[in-house]
Design an enzyme around this catalytic site. Structure first.
Site, PDB file in Angstrom:
ATOM      1  CG  HIS A   1      -1.576   1.042   0.846  1.00 39.88           C
ATOM      2  ND1 HIS A   1      -3.139   0.819   1.487  1.00 39.88           N
ATOM      3  CD2 HIS A   1      -1.325   2.642   1.767  1.00 39.88           C
ATOM      4  CE1 HIS A   1      -3.953   2.395   1.491  1.00 39.88           C
ATOM      5  NE2 HIS A   1      -2.410   3.008   1.909  1.00 39.88           N
ATOM      6  CD  GLU A   2       1.531   3.950   4.015  1.00 42.76           C
ATOM      7  OE1 GLU A   2       2.113   4.421   3.666  1.00 42.76           O
ATOM      8  OE2 GLU A   2       0.759   3.481   4.442  1.00 42.76           O
TER       9      GLU A   2
ATOM     10  CG  HIS B   1       0.348   5.636  -0.775  1.00 46.23           C
ATOM     11  ND1 HIS B   1      -0.836   6.667  -1.818  1.00 46.23           N
ATOM     12  CD2 HIS B   1      -0.204   5.655   0.119  1.00 46.23           C
ATOM     13  CE1 HIS B   1      -2.147   6.286  -0.802  1.00 46.23           C
ATOM     14  NE2 HIS B   1      -1.678   5.354   0.199  1.00 46.23           N
TER      15      HIS B   1
END
Length: 212
Positions: A27-28, A31
């Site tokens: 997820h990170e 980003h």
């Protein structure tokens, strides 16, 4: 939840943690990678364009994972002014995180079709990774700051709601924390029972049962 799961089924608890670590890391990283591709190298220079969990896991957030079964990763640094695409740049970066979790669910759905992943511990791992990433996908789309849902929705709200947006940006994290505490202490009155209800049909869409 996690401690109870660990006491009743340690192998499932380990698979649950594995799913969260994978989900938070991807997820990170999503980003950071999307921001870099759109012109902001802040996260790249901070060493966040990587799938190394150590670069994305927060110490306190990781401890909360062990103690309570929920936690968080290090927020990915993003400078919206550096992003291409106008208002859509920051929205795309925010959306990249949940989409990455959805892709993990899809991959698990494909693996679950294979005979090797339909029984034993491999099946537990696939189901736990899919379920935790479905949870991350749905949870992060809730439009309460600092969750991604607010960064996706708020830019498109009419100016008449600027006061509401300012209020939520200031107090949203405290509101979210309060809702989580209520969910832990008084599960029956948790609003997450409604907000997270799409998890089950999402997993069923990919041919997997829900563990939640």
């Amino acid at each position: 939840m996690f401690l109870y799961l660990f006491q009743s089924n340690p192998s499932a608890a380990v698979a649950f943690l594995l799913g969260l670590v994978i989900g938070i890391t991807v997820h990170e990283a999503a980003h950071a990678t999307s921001a870099y591709l759109l012109g902001d190298d802040t996260a790249y220079r901070d060493g966040r364009v990587t799938l190394n969990p150590a670069s994305h896991l927060d110490v306190l957030g990781s401890l909360m994972l062990l103690m309570a079964g929920f936690g968080w990763g290090k927020p990915t640094p993003v400078m919206p002014s550096k992003l291409r695409g106008g208002v859509f740049g920051p929205v795309a970066v925010a959306l990249a995180g949940p989409v990455s979790n959805l892709l993990i669910v899809a991959v698990c759905g494909v693996l679950f079709l294979l005979p090797a992943f339909q029984g034993g511990y491999l099946a537990i791992i696939v189901l736990m990774v899919a379920s935790t990433n479905a949870l991350l996908f749905v949870f992060n789309l809730i439009p309460i700051p600092p969750l991604d849902g607010s960064k996706i929705l708020f830019p498109f709200l009419p100016r008449a709601l600027n006061g509401f947006v300012d209020f939520m940006n200031q107090y949203g994290p405290m509101i979210l924390f309060g809702l989580i505490i209520v969910a832990i202490v008084i599960p029956r009155f948790s609003i997450f029972n409604v907000l997270l209800s799409p998890i089950r049909p999402l997993l069923q869409l990919f041919g997997m049962p829900s563990i939640f």
